[in-house]
Design a protein around this motif. Structure first.
Motif, PDB file in Angstrom:
ATOM      1  N   LEU A 123       0.842  -1.191   0.000  1.00 31.03           N
ATOM      2  CA  LEU A 123       0.000   0.000   0.000  1.00 31.03           C
ATOM      3  C   LEU A 123       0.880   1.244   0.000  1.00 31.03           C
ATOM      4  CD1 LEU A 123      -2.809  -0.883   2.593  1.00 31.03           C
ATOM      5  CD2 LEU A 123      -2.661  -1.461   0.158  1.00 31.03           C
ATOM      6  N   ASN A 124       0.859   1.991  -1.091  1.00 33.64           N
ATOM      7  CA  ASN A 124       1.562   3.276  -1.134  1.00 33.64           C
ATOM      8  C   ASN A 124       0.717   4.283  -0.370  1.00 33.64           C
ATOM      9  OD1 ASN A 124       3.412   1.998  -2.719  1.00 33.64           O
ATOM     10  ND2 ASN A 124       3.294   3.413  -4.434  1.00 33.64           N
ATOM     11  N   ILE A 125       0.862   4.232   0.922  1.00 35.12           N
ATOM     12  CA  ILE A 125      -0.010   4.982   1.821  1.00 35.12           C
ATOM     13  C   ILE A 125       0.207   6.483   1.698  1.00 35.12           C
ATOM     14  CG2 ILE A 125       1.548   4.923   3.810  1.00 35.12           C
ATOM     15  CD1 ILE A 125      -2.173   4.114   4.035  1.00 35.12           C
ATOM     16  N   ALA A 126       1.412   6.866   1.232  1.00 32.79           N
ATOM     17  CA  ALA A 126       1.719   8.288   1.087  1.00 32.79           C
ATOM     18  C   ALA A 126       2.598   8.512  -0.131  1.00 32.79           C
ATOM     19  CB  ALA A 126       2.418   8.816   2.336  1.00 32.79           C
ATOM     20  N   HIS A 127       2.071   9.215  -1.125  1.00 28.73           N
ATOM     21  CA  HIS A 127       2.900   9.689  -2.231  1.00 28.73           C
ATOM     22  C   HIS A 127       3.431  11.072  -1.848  1.00 28.73           C
ATOM     23  CE1 HIS A 127       1.689   7.026  -5.892  1.00 28.73           C
ATOM     24  NE2 HIS A 127       2.085   6.330  -4.857  1.00 28.73           N
ATOM     25  N   ASP A 128       4.200  11.067  -0.798  1.00 27.14           N
ATOM     26  CA  ASP A 128       4.802  12.298  -0.282  1.00 27.14           C
ATOM     27  C   ASP A 128       5.913  11.873   0.670  1.00 27.14           C
ATOM     28  OD1 ASP A 128       5.329  14.937   0.144  1.00 27.14           O
ATOM     29  OD2 ASP A 128       3.437  15.407   1.144  1.00 27.14           O
ATOM     30  N   CYS A 129       6.896  12.732   0.845  1.00 27.79           N
ATOM     31  CA  CYS A 129       8.010  12.403   1.726  1.00 27.79           C
ATOM     32  C   CYS A 129       8.631  13.682   2.262  1.00 27.79           C
ATOM     33  CB  CYS A 129       9.059  11.583   0.970  1.00 27.79           C
ATOM     34  SG  CYS A 129      10.338  10.877   2.051  1.00 27.79           S
ATOM     35  N   ASN A 130       9.174  13.585   3.472  1.00 27.85           N
ATOM     36  CA  ASN A 130       9.825  14.744   4.073  1.00 27.85           C
ATOM     37  C   ASN A 130      11.342  14.702   3.907  1.00 27.85           C
ATOM     38  OD1 ASN A 130      10.065  12.545   5.756  1.00 27.85           O
ATOM     39  ND2 ASN A 130       9.779  13.693   7.646  1.00 27.85           N
ATOM     40  N   LEU A 131      11.860  13.678   3.218  1.00 28.66           N
ATOM     41  CA  LEU A 131      13.266  13.655   2.834  1.00 28.66           C
ATOM     42  C   LEU A 131      13.384  13.850   1.326  1.00 28.66           C
ATOM     43  CD1 LEU A 131      14.907  10.789   4.950  1.00 28.66           C
ATOM     44  CD2 LEU A 131      14.693  13.223   5.488  1.00 28.66           C
ATOM     45  N   ARG A 132      14.585  14.099   0.878  1.00 30.84           N
ATOM     46  CA  ARG A 132      14.852  14.277  -0.545  1.00 30.84           C
ATOM     47  C   ARG A 132      16.016  13.359  -0.950  1.00 30.84           C
ATOM     48  NH1 ARG A 132      10.589  15.609  -0.378  1.00 30.84           N
ATOM     49  NH2 ARG A 132       9.568  17.570  -0.996  1.00 30.84           N
ATOM     50  N   CYS A 133      15.790  12.073  -0.779  1.00 29.16           N
ATOM     51  CA  CYS A 133      16.818  11.086  -1.096  1.00 29.16           C
ATOM     52  C   CYS A 133      17.170  11.160  -2.576  1.00 29.16           C
ATOM     53  CB  CYS A 133      16.350   9.689  -0.726  1.00 29.16           C
ATOM     54  SG  CYS A 133      15.905   9.533   1.023  1.00 29.16           S
ATOM     55  N   LYS A 134      18.443  11.247  -2.867  1.00 26.20           N
ATOM     56  CA  LYS A 134      18.870  11.547  -4.227  1.00 26.20           C
ATOM     57  C   LYS A 134      18.672  10.388  -5.199  1.00 26.20           C
ATOM     58  CE  LYS A 134      21.999  15.077  -2.519  1.00 26.20           C
ATOM     59  NZ  LYS A 134      23.379  15.580  -2.366  1.00 26.20           N
ATOM     60  N   TYR A 135      18.592   9.173  -4.681  1.00 27.44           N
ATOM     61  CA  TYR A 135      18.423   8.014  -5.565  1.00 27.44           C
ATOM     62  C   TYR A 135      16.982   7.510  -5.599  1.00 27.44           C
ATOM     63  CZ  TYR A 135      19.169   5.961  -0.937  1.00 27.44           C
ATOM     64  OH  TYR A 135      19.109   5.688   0.405  1.00 27.44           O
ATOM     65  N   CYS A 136      16.047   8.226  -5.020  1.00 23.70           N
ATOM     66  CA  CYS A 136      14.685   7.726  -4.838  1.00 23.70           C
ATOM     67  C   CYS A 136      14.017   7.386  -6.168  1.00 23.70           C
ATOM     68  CB  CYS A 136      13.840   8.755  -4.088  1.00 23.70           C
ATOM     69  SG  CYS A 136      12.164   8.196  -3.751  1.00 23.70           S
ATOM     70  N   PHE A 137      13.678   6.096  -6.350  1.00 23.10           N
ATOM     71  CA  PHE A 137      12.997   5.686  -7.577  1.00 23.10           C
ATOM     72  C   PHE A 137      11.574   6.221  -7.611  1.00 23.10           C
ATOM     73  CE2 PHE A 137      11.541   2.427  -4.648  1.00 23.10           C
ATOM     74  CZ  PHE A 137      10.227   2.201  -5.045  1.00 23.10           C
ATOM     75  N   ALA A 138      11.069   6.633  -6.454  1.00 21.15           N
ATOM     76  CA  ALA A 138       9.691   7.115  -6.364  1.00 21.15           C
ATOM     77  C   ALA A 138       9.574   8.615  -6.593  1.00 21.15           C
ATOM     78  CB  ALA A 138       9.101   6.753  -5.003  1.00 21.15           C
ATOM     79  N   ASP A 139      10.639   9.242  -7.105  1.00 15.96           N
ATOM     80  CA  ASP A 139      10.572  10.659  -7.459  1.00 15.96           C
ATOM     81  C   ASP A 139      10.146  11.501  -6.266  1.00 15.96           C
ATOM     82  OD1 ASP A 139      10.739  12.873  -9.174  1.00 15.96           O
ATOM     83  OD2 ASP A 139       8.622  12.718  -9.741  1.00 15.96           O
ATOM     84  N   GLU A 140      10.915  11.364  -5.154  1.00 18.72           N
ATOM     85  CA  GLU A 140      10.633  12.077  -3.906  1.00 18.72           C
ATOM     86  C   GLU A 140       9.237  11.761  -3.372  1.00 18.72           C
ATOM     87  OE1 GLU A 140      11.421  16.189  -4.612  1.00 18.72           O
ATOM     88  OE2 GLU A 140      13.578  15.898  -4.807  1.00 18.72           O
ATOM     89  N   GLY A 141       8.816  10.524  -3.600  1.00 19.98           N
ATOM     90  CA  GLY A 141       7.539  10.067  -3.074  1.00 19.98           C
ATOM     91  C   GLY A 141       6.359  10.275  -3.998  1.00 19.98           C
ATOM     92  N   GLU A 142       6.535  11.010  -5.089  1.00 18.11           N
ATOM     93  CA  GLU A 142       5.405  11.321  -5.965  1.00 18.11           C
ATOM     94  C   GLU A 142       5.131  10.230  -6.993  1.00 18.11           C
ATOM     95  OE1 GLU A 142       5.186  15.219  -7.676  1.00 18.11           O
ATOM     96  OE2 GLU A 142       6.449  16.069  -6.107  1.00 18.11           O
ATOM     97  N   HIS A 144       6.245   9.952  -9.947  1.00 15.13           N
ATOM     98  CA  HIS A 144       6.090  10.569 -11.268  1.00 15.13           C
ATOM     99  C   HIS A 144       4.652  11.032 -11.519  1.00 15.13           C
ATOM    100  CE1 HIS A 144       9.985   8.721 -11.735  1.00 15.13           C
ATOM    101  NE2 HIS A 144       9.439   7.554 -11.478  1.00 15.13           N
ATOM    102  N   GLY A 145       3.946  11.328 -10.462  1.00 14.69           N
ATOM    103  CA  GLY A 145       2.569  11.784 -10.607  1.00 14.69           C
ATOM    104  C   GLY A 145       2.302  12.924  -9.662  1.00 14.69           C
ATOM    105  N   ARG A 146       1.203  12.863  -8.927  1.00 17.06           N
ATOM    106  CA  ARG A 146       0.873  13.938  -8.007  1.00 17.06           C
ATOM    107  C   ARG A 146       1.039  13.475  -6.565  1.00 17.06           C
ATOM    108  NH1 ARG A 146      -3.936  11.583  -9.731  1.00 17.06           N
ATOM    109  NH2 ARG A 146      -5.472  11.087  -8.111  1.00 17.06           N
ATOM    110  N   ARG A 147       1.302  14.412  -5.706  1.00 14.31           N
ATOM    111  CA  ARG A 147       1.365  14.090  -4.287  1.00 14.31           C
ATOM    112  C   ARG A 147      -0.027  13.716  -3.794  1.00 14.31           C
ATOM    113  NH1 ARG A 147       6.239  15.309  -2.270  1.00 14.31           N
ATOM    114  NH2 ARG A 147       7.508  16.831  -3.400  1.00 14.31           N
TER     115      ARG A 147
END
Length: 476
Positions: A123-142, A144-147
Motif C-alpha cells: 500500500l503506497n499509503i503516502a505519495h509524499d516524503c519529508n526527505l529528498r533522497c537523491k536516488y529515490c525511484f519514487a521521485d521524492e515520493g510522488e 512521477h505523478g501527483r502528491r
C-alpha cells in the motif's frame, strides 16, 4: 549443471539442479568440470540415465583413461589421487547429488497454468516524503505523478480486495510504503484496525509491515508498531557522511543524527528481531562493506544494504567498471561476517541468507516474488500495479481496489514470467536462488520483464557464492 568456484580458501562445487553443495579437495575441484564434459560427450548428458544406475566402477575405466591423457592433471597429481577423485565424483553422481538433470523444466507448463491467488499488497499509503533522497525511484515520493495520501476508504477497500482474491490462503501480507508512511499515520492505524476487525470473519491473518525513514517516529508510534506489525524496515545507508549525502531533508540538512537513536531503540524494543535496517549503496560508496560494519557496530543485528538501481546517466549509478570492486567488497564482508560470528557478536545480513536444506518451494524458485500475480502495489487512489516499482507507468495499471482486476492480460503475462522465460537464465548457476531477478528492473532497463538486469545478476551471483561459502565455513 555444475558451478565450481573458490572462495575464502574453500573449493566449492554446486550442483545447480539439485542444489547440493560439496566442499572438495584440489584434485576433485580440478576434475569436476572435466568429468562432466566427458560424461556428456559419451552419454549426451552427465546425469545418470537408464542403464547406468548399476554400472560398476570398472565400467567407467574409459573415463579414468580419458583423464589420464590430460597433462594439466597428470602433471599436478598422482595416478592414485586421480583415480580416487574420479571414483568419488562417480559415487556422487550415482547418489544423484552431482551432475543431476533439470527436473523443473518439465514442470514449467504445469506451473504456468497454476491457479494463483493474491497473497500480498504493498500500500503506497503516502505519495509524499519529508526527505529528498537523491536516488529515490519514487521521485521524492510522488511516483512521477501527483502528491497524495491514501484515504481510509481506499485502504479498507484494498483489504477487502485482498480477502476476496486470496482464495483459501490464510496468512496475508500488507506492507505500508511510501514516500514516507508516517506522514499518513492516522490512516495507517485505521487500516490496521479494520484488518483486525475482518480477519476472524474471513479466517484470515493479516501480517502488517511498515517501511520508514524514521524522522517522524516517536514512542507512541513505536508502541503501536510493536503491537500490530510483524516487521518494520528502517532506512539508513550506513556511515553518517554516506547517509547524509544521499538522504538529506528538504532543506539539505542530514538526517543521520536524528534517526540513529530512534532505530537503536526500535531494535532493542523488538529484541533484535522482526526488523531490518535497510540501506542503499551507490557509486558514491563502493566500499559499502564499511557501511555494513558501521551498522553492526551501532548494535544492529538485522542488516540489509543493497545496490542502487538507477539510470546509467545518473551520477550515483553503478558503472560496469564498479562491479569488480563491489565483488571484492562482498568477499570482505563475508570474512567480516564470519569473524563476528566466531566472536559471538554475529548479525544477520539479508543477502547472505540462504537455505541449503529446505529453501523456497518450486513456485518461488521459478518465479520469485510473485509480482503482478500474487503480489500487487496499490496507489493512494486505489489503482493496482504489478508492484510498487511499476507505479506511475500507466501501461501497467491492472485495475483498482473497487472494481478489481480489469487487465487480466497483465496478470497473465507476469504469471508466465519465470527463469525459463528469460534466455539469460539458461546457463546461470544462480537461477534457482534469484528466480530470474526483479521484473521491474528488467523492464526499466530492457523494456521487457522476461530479460535480466546485468548489474543485478553480476552482484547476485557473487552474493550467492559468498552465502554458500559462509554455510561451508560455519558447518566446520
Amino acid at each position: 549443471m555444475i558451478h565450481a568456484y573458490k572462495n575464502n580458501g574453500y573449493n566449492i562445487v554446486l550442483d545447480v539442479n539439485s542444489g547440493s553443495v560439496h566442499v572438495v579437495d584440489d584434485v576433485v575441484f580440478d576434475l569436476v568440470n572435466i568429468v562432466e564434459e566427458k560424461l556428456a560427450a559419451k552419454y549426451g548428458t552427465a546425469a545418470v540415465s537408464d542403464g547406468q544406475e548399476e554400472a560398476s566402477k570398472e565400467d567407467f575405466g574409459w573415463l579414468f583413461d580419458e583423464v589420464k591423457k590430460l597433462s594439466e592433471i597428470t602433471d599436478k597429481y598422482s595416478v592414485e589421487d586421480i583415480k580416487e577423485a574420479v571414483e568419488e565424483l562417480l559415487e556422487l553422481r550415482a547418489a544423484q547429488v552431482l551432475y543431476t538433470d533439470d527436473v523443473y523444466e518439465n514442470y514449467v507448463d504445469e506451473f504456468q497454468n497454476r491457479e494463483t491467488v493474491i497473497k500480498a499488497l504493498c500500500l503506497n499509503i503516502a505519495h509524499d516524503c519529508n526527505l529528498r533522497c537523491k536516488y529515490c525511484f519514487a521521485d521524492e515520493g510522488e511516483y512521477h505523478g501527483r502528491r497524495a495520501l491514501m484515504t481510509e476508504e481506499v485502504g479498507k477497500a484494498a483489504l477487502d480486495f485482498l480477502v476476496k482474491n486470496s482464495g483459501n490462503r490464510r496468512n496475508l501480507e500488507v506492507d505500508f510504503f511510501g514516500g514516507e508512511p508516517l506522514m499518513n499515520w492516522e490512516v495507517v492505524k485505521k487500516i490496521v484496525e479494520y484488518g483486525r476487525q475482518i480477519e476472524k470473519e474471513h479466517n484470515k491473518n493479516f501480517r502488517f509491515t511498515i517501511t520508514t525513514n524514521g524522522t517522524l517516529l516517536n514512542d507512541e508510534i513505536l508502541e503501536y508498531v510493536n503491537k500490530e506489525m510483524g516487521n518494520i524496515v528502517l532506512s539508513i545507508d550506513g556511515r553518517k557522511e554516506v547517509h547524509d549525502a544521499m538522504r538529506p531533508k528538504r532543506g539539505g540538512q542530514g538526517s543521520y543524527d536524528e534517526i540513529v537513536p530512534k532505530f537503536q531503540k526500535v531494535a532493542e524494543s523488538r529484541h533484535q528481531l522482526r526488523y531490518f535496517v535497510r540501506g542503499t549503496f551507490t557509486h558514491n560508496n563502493l566500499d559499502f562493506s564499511e557501511d555494513v560494519k558501521h551498522l553492526a557496530d551501532l548494535g544492529f543485528k538485522q542488516i540489509s544494504v543493497e545496490p542502487v538501481v538507477a539510470k546509467p546517466e545518473d551520477w550515483y549509478s553503478l558503472k560496469d567498471e564498479d562491479i569488480p570492486k563491489l565483488c571484492e567488497e562482498y568477499d570482505k564482508l563475508a570474512k567480516f561476517y564470519l569473524e563476528r560470528q566466531k566472536e559471538g557478536r554475529g548479525f544477520n545480513f539479508f543477502h547472505f541468507n540462504i537455505d541449503l536444506e529446505g529453501g523456497p518451494c518450486v513456485a518461488k524458485r521459478l518465479s520469485g516474488c510473485g509480482s503482478g500475480c500474487e503480489y500487487l502495489g496499490v496507489t493512494p487512489w486505489g489503482d493496482l500495479y504489478p508492484c510498487h516499482q511499476f507505479v506511475g507507468n500507466e501501461d501497467f495499471i491492472m485495475g483498482n481496489v473497487f472494481e478489481g482486476i480489469t487487465r487480466p492480460d497483465i496478470q497473465e503475462t507476469f504469471k508466465k514470467s519465470n527463469v525459463y522465460s528469460r534466455p539469460e537464465c539458461e546457463k546461470c548457476f544462480a537461477r534457482y536462488y534469484c528466480s530470474g531477478g526483479c521484473a521491474a528492473n528488467a523492464y526499466n532497463f530492457n523494456g521487457n520483464i522476461n530479460t535480466t538486469y546485468k548489474h543485478g545478476c553480476e552482484l547476485q551471483r557473487k552474493r550467492i557464492e559468498c552465502a554458500i561459502m559462509i554455510k561451508a565455513a560455519m558447518a566446520e
